[in-house]
Scaffold this active site. Structure first.
Site, PDB file in Angstrom:
ATOM      1  N   LYS A  60       0.688  -0.866   0.172  1.00 37.84           N
ATOM      2  CA  LYS A  60      -0.415   0.379  -0.076  1.00 37.84           C
ATOM      3  C   LYS A  60       0.758   1.704  -0.038  1.00 37.84           C
ATOM      4  CE  LYS A  60      -4.616  -1.670   2.277  1.00 37.84           C
ATOM      5  NZ  LYS A  60      -4.606  -1.661   3.324  1.00 37.84           N
ATOM      6  N   HIS A 119       1.066   6.906   2.567  1.00 38.29           N
ATOM      7  CA  HIS A 119       0.934   8.423   2.391  1.00 38.29           C
ATOM      8  C   HIS A 119       0.736   9.072   2.967  1.00 38.29           C
ATOM      9  CE1 HIS A 119      -2.728   7.031   4.915  1.00 38.29           C
ATOM     10  NE2 HIS A 119      -2.274   6.026   4.026  1.00 38.29           N
ATOM     11  N   HIS A 128       0.832   8.531   7.277  1.00 34.20           N
ATOM     12  CA  HIS A 128       2.013   7.393   7.876  1.00 34.20           C
ATOM     13  C   HIS A 128       3.084   8.459   8.338  1.00 34.20           C
ATOM     14  CE1 HIS A 128       0.852   3.491   5.617  1.00 34.20           C
ATOM     15  NE2 HIS A 128       0.265   3.436   7.019  1.00 34.20           N
TER      16      HIS A 128
HETATM   17  N1  ARG Z   1      -0.144  -1.263  10.162  1.00 35.95           N
HETATM   18  C1  ARG Z   1      -0.917  -0.772  10.822  1.00 35.95           C
HETATM   19  C2  ARG Z   1      -1.965   0.421  10.267  1.00 35.95           C
HETATM   20  O1  ARG Z   1      -0.923   0.823   9.096  1.00 35.95           O
HETATM   21  C3  ARG Z   1      -0.822  -0.881  12.222  1.00 35.95           C
HETATM   22  C4  ARG Z   1      -0.199  -1.289  12.879  1.00 35.95           C
HETATM   23  C5  ARG Z   1       0.082  -1.341  14.512  1.00 35.95           C
HETATM   24  N2  ARG Z   1       1.044  -1.397  15.310  1.00 35.95           N
HETATM   25  C6  ARG Z   1       0.368  -2.741  16.154  1.00 35.95           C
HETATM   26  N3  ARG Z   1       1.316  -3.454  16.548  1.00 35.95           N
HETATM   27  N4  ARG Z   1      -1.061  -2.855  16.438  1.00 35.95           N
HETATM   28  O2  ARG Z   1      -2.775   0.579  10.628  1.00 35.95           O
END
Ligand code: ARG
Length: 567
Positions: A126, A129, A132
Site C-alpha cells: 500500500k 501516504h 503514515h
Molecule cells: N499496520 C498498521 C496500520 O497501518 C499499524 C500497526 C500498528 N502496530 C501494531 N502493533 N498493531 O494500520
C-alpha cells in the site's frame, strides 16, 4: 548550574519538616518574566507556619537575601520571586553549553532494560501516504529523545505484511496485474489493482471469498501464494527504504506481522490453558464484557488468525527477547480500542508487564482536498509531497541565495525538514490539515524559520572566526539586557523541555522549544549589534550566539531536522 535545586537547598533549612525534594517540586517559572526567573508559592507552607502566605513569603525573602547568585528575592502576593543575577545566569549557562557542545542537556535517566519504540508500521503493498508520516516522525523523534536522555532504545517497524488484504492483492494481480507497470512503479501498480478489487467486489461479492481462500492458502504455506506475497513485499520494502532515507529514519528491526506466523500456536495454547478462549459462531474470542469492551477476536471461523492475535504474539516475543522496560506503540487514535482490548488480554494472561505497554496515539492528518482512503484510491503519496517541498525550496534558494554551496543538500534538508517539522509542531493528539504553503514559510513557527535562525548564527560566527576556544575570559555581566537574559533563561531550560517531551511522549514540546529559542534569539539579534568595536562586548555576545547555535542544532536533531550551516 541548576538554580531550582540551588534555591531548594537554601530554603530547606528554613522550613521545618519539609525535604529539599518537596520544595524543589514546588518551584515554578513565573508566568510573567517581570516577576523574576523562579517563584515559590508560599500557600504551600501555610500549614507548616500557620501564617498567611504573604507573611511567610516576606520572612523567607528576608532570610534568603544576599545569596551570591541572586539579584533579588521579593515577596509578592504570597509568592517568593527570585531573580538570578544576570552575570551569574549567563556564566553558568553559556559555559556549560560551550563546554558540553552537542552533549549539553543530556541526562542519564535510562535503565538497564531497553525501551522498545514501535513506529511507522506501514502496510506492504500500500502506498506510504501522508497519514503514515505522523507515526513515522513521532516515533523517530521519541527514539532520538530517549537516546538523548540515556535510555537504550530498540526501534521496531511492525510492518503490515500479513492479513486478508494479501488475499485480495493476489486475486487482483492474477486478474488485472500488469508486470511491466509493476516493475516500473510497483506501489502505484499495486494500489491500482487494490482499488480495482474493491470497485469490482461491489458487483461481484464472490471476489471477497476468493481472496479469503487465498489468504488461508498463504497461511498454509502454499507455494504460489508465498511467491506472490514475497514479490509484493520486496518491492514495497525497496520503495519504503527510499522514503525512510529521505526522512532520516532508521529501524533496528523490521519484524512485521508475518514474522509472528510461526509463533501463533504458542500464544493460542497459552490462551487456551489459561481458560481465556471461548467459542463463538466457529470463531474464538476472549470475552471482555466485564471490562466494558467488545470481545477480542482471536481466530476466525476458517481458523486463520487476526491482527490482534499477531499483536499478542509480538508482545510476548518482545518481552522474551528484549525484556523491555517499556514497549511503546506509536499508532493513530483510531486504534485506541484495539490496543485497550489486547492490553487487557495480556493482563488477563497474568503477565505483570501489561503495565509497561503504552499506546502513544495521535490525531488524523487530512489534506485540504479531504480525508485519505487507500481503498478509494484517494491518497497523496508522501514521496510526492516531499519532492514538491524540495523543489519549491530549491526555487526559493535560487531566488534568495543563488551562490549558496551545496544547494541540493540544503534544499533537501529544508524542504523535507519543513514537512517533518509541521508534523511534530502540532501537539500529537490534535487532528490537523496539512498545508504546503504554510509549511514552507521562512516566517512563523516553521522548520525553515528555525533552520534559518541557526544558519544566521553560524554566519555571524563564521564572519568573526569565533570558536569554542575563544569563549574564555568572557565578561558575562555584559549580557544583562532583557533580550540577552531571555536567551540565557531559555537556553537553561533545554534539558527540562526534552525531559517533559519524553514524559508525555510528545516531541511537540521540543519543537515548541526550538521555535521559542529562535524567536528569543532573533529579538536579541535585532536589538543588539554583535560585531562591535568594544572587544569585551563583542566577545560576550559572540559567546551567546555560539551557545544558541549549539542548542538549536541539538534541538533540531531531536525533532529529526538537519541544521545546515548556510542557507
Ligand atoms: N499496520 C498498521 C496500520 O497501518 C499499524 C500497526 C500498528 N502496530 C501494531 N502493533 N498493531 O494500520
Amino acid at each position: 548550574m541548576n538554580y531550582k535545586l540551588e534555591i531548594a537547598k537554601h530554603m530547606a533549612p528554613l522550613i521545618e519538616g519539609m525535604e529539599e525534594a518537596e520544595i524543589l517540586e514546588g518551584i515554578e517559572y513565573p508566568k510573567n518574566k517581570e516577576m523574576g526567573d523562579f517563584a515559590y508559592p508560599c500557600f504551600r507552607l501555610a500549614k507548616t507556619f500557620r501564617k498567611a502566605p504573604q507573611i511567610i513569603a516576606s520572612e523567607l525573602a528576608e532570610q534568603l537575601k544576599g545569596l551570591e547568585f541572586l539579584e533579588s528575592v521579593e515577596a509578592i502576593s504570597g509568592f517568593l520571586n527570585f531573580r538570578i543575577s544576570a552575570a551569574h545566569f549567563a556564566k553558568t549557562t553559556l559555559e556549560a553549553v560551550i563546554a558540553d557542545g552537542a552533549d549539553y542537556g543530556k541526562q542519564a535517566l535510562g535503565t538497564e532494560k531497553p525501551v522498545i519504540i514501535e513506529y511507522s508500521s506501514a502496510n506492504i503493498a500500500k502506498p506510504f501516504h501522508m497519514g503514515h508520516i505522523r507515526s513515522t516522525m513521532i516515533g523517530e523523534s521519541l527514539k532520538r529523545i530517549y537516546d538523548f536522555l540515556g535510555y537504550k532504545t530498540v526501534a521496531i517497524n511492525h510492518l503490515g505484511d500479513y492479513g486478508t488484504q494479501f488475499g485480495k492483492l493476489i486475486v487482483a494481480y492474477k486478474r488485472w496485474g500488469d508486470d511491466e507497470a509493476l516493475k516500473a512503479t510497483p506501489i502505484r501498480e499495486l494500489l491500482r489493482i487494490y482499488v480495482k478489487f474493491h470497485a469490482e467486489a461491489e458487483t461481484e461479492p464472490a471476489l471477497e471469498d476468493e481472496a479469503r481462500q487465498w489468504f488461508v492458502k498463504l497461511e498454509g504455506g502454499d507455494e504460489e501464494a508465498t511467491r506472490l506475497w514475497t514479490l509484493f513485499k520486496e518491492m514495497s520494502l525497496k520503495a519504503f527504504g527510499k522514503t525512510y532515507d529521505m526522512l532520516g529514519v532508521s529501524f533496528d528491526s523490521y519484524a512485521g506481522e508475518s514474522f509472528y506466523t510461526d509463533k501463533m500456536p504458542e500464544i493460542l495454547t497459552l490462551l487456551r490453558e489459561k481458560g481465556l478462549l471461548k467459542k463463538s459462531e466457529g470463531a474464538e474470542i476472549v470475552d471482555l464484557e466485564p471490562y466494558g469492551m467488545p470481545p477480542a477476536l482471536v481466530t476466525k471461523s476458517d481458523g486463520s488468525t487476526l491482527y490482534l492475535t499477531r499483536d499478542l504474539a509480538a508482545a510476548k516475543y518482545r518481552k522474551d527477547t528484549y525484556d523491555f522496560a517499556k514497549n511503546i506503540y506509536v499508532v493513530g487514535a483510531a486504534q485506541r480500542l484495539h490496543f485497550q482490548q489486547w492490553f487487557k488480554v495480556i493482563e488477563l494472561m497474568g503477565y505483570p508487564w501489561y503495565a509497561d505497554l503504552v499506546h502513544v496515539d495521535f490525531g488524523m492528518v487530512s489534506l485540504e482536498s479531504g480525508a485519505l482512503s487507500t481503498r478509494k484510491g484517494n491518497v497523496t503519496f508522501l514521496d510526492d509531497v516531499l519532492e514538491k517541498a524540495v523543489e519549491q525550496t530549491k526555487s526559493i534558494i535560487e531566488e534568495k541565495n543563488p551562490n549558496l554551496n551545496n544547494k541540493e543538500a540544503v534544499a533537501k534538508a529544508v524542504g523535507v525538514g519543513a514537512v517533518v517539522f509541521q508534523e511534530l509542531y502540532t501537539s500529537r493528539t490534535k487532528d490537523y490539515t496539512f498545508i504546503m504553503e504554510k509549511t514552507l514559510s521562512f516566517e512563523g513557527e516553521t522548520g525553515p524559520y528555525v533552520q534559518y535562525t541557526h544558519a544566521r548564527a553560524c554566519s555571524v560566527l563564521r564572519k568573526t572566526d569565533f570558536t569554542a576556544n575563544d569563549a574564555t575570559g568572557v565578561d558575562f555581566a555584559l549580557l544583562s539586557d532583557e533580550a540577552s537574559r531571555d536567551v540565557v533563561r531559555t537556553l537553561s531550560k533545554f534539558s527540562e523541555a526534552v525531559v517533559t517531551a519524553h514524559e508525555n511522549y510528545e516531541p511537540h514540546t521540543v519543537a515548541r522549544y526550538v521555535v521559542d529559542l529562535a524567536q528569543k534569539f532573533n529579538r536579541f539579534y535585532h536589538d543588539n549589534a554583535i560585531i562591535v568595536e568594544d572587544e569585551a562586548l563583542k566577545k560576550a555576545r559572540l559567546a551567546l550566539v555560539y551557545a544558541v547555535k549549539t542548542v538549536l542544532a541539538s534541538g533540531l536533531n531531536l525533532v529529526c531536522l538537519e541544521a545546515p550551516e548556510q542557507m
